[in-house]
Design an enzyme around this catalytic site. Sequence first.
Site, PDB file in Angstrom:
ATOM      1  CG  MET A   1       7.526   7.890  -6.838  1.00 13.96           C
ATOM      2  SD  MET A   1       5.986   6.976  -6.649  1.00 13.96           S
ATOM      3  CE  MET A   1       5.594   7.388  -4.943  1.00 13.96           C
ATOM      4  CB  CYS A   2       6.704   5.368 -12.926  1.00 11.54           C
ATOM      5  SG  CYS A   2       6.596   3.721 -12.203  1.00 11.54           S
ATOM      6  CD  GLN A   3      10.653  11.361 -14.528  1.00 12.53           C
ATOM      7  OE1 GLN A   3      10.516  12.009 -15.575  1.00 12.53           O
ATOM      8  NE2 GLN A   3      11.646  11.592 -13.697  1.00 12.53           N
TER       9      GLN A   3
END
Length: 267
Positions: free
Chosen positions: A1-3
Amino acid sequence: MCQLLGMNCNTPTDIVFSFTGFALRGGLTDEHQDGWGIAFFEGAGVRHLVDYQAAIRSPLAELIKAHPIKSKNVIAHIRKATQGSIALENCHPFVRECWGINWVFAHNGDVPNFLPELTGAYLPIGNTDSERAFCYILQECRHHFGAKAPTLAQLAPFLEQLCHQIAQFGTFNIMLSNGHALFVHCSTKLHYIIRQFPFNTAQLSDQDMSINFAEVTTPKDRVAVIATQPLTTNETWAAFAKDEFKVFVDGAVMPRSNLDQTALSVS
């Protein structure tokens, strides 16, 4: 996942301290190596920088750390690709116009089965589910409200409804701003802190770096910082609830009862 990383404040402020810790998660202290980006509002304009390189290896990221850019609204993103190639066009945040206003959007999550019909007013340039969702949001806003921009009180509940709709297809943690308000929806994990007088010293969690905000602020300053994971070790960050939607204006969470008094404009 991204942040995700966002900042909303009542006076133009630089994001160097927060971005320094955040950028380290782009390949050093975390695994997000598939590009990064940041957008700063300056009045009605936007400074928009994206790079498909990891943030820890990007000369552009070093530029942001070395040359403070002051803004009242900032959105940044570090990417771990789940859909779409590692390419410039797939790097967040994305920027589009609606009602003659710049809109900036970034997404952490995955909504692969969200395949709305796009009429052509807003179309993706890249091939991510994130940009597709952004185009759909602006398309539906323009269809619902027409050519005249709504008030903030009208827009906020409609955006919240759209976010809940899209979140049914997966994980939809997002930040969206028009330079005046910062709209944030949490599907799984987001945190925020509001820094205001009396200011204290903050210590980054990803690097041995601290800052005494009392030395670089005035008593009138107020800054909200929103991030996927807390960026500091010695401050108390508030966690968003699942499916929670908040609107930040002038460095504060806006109660719904106050939204009627706030125009949808850049100040």
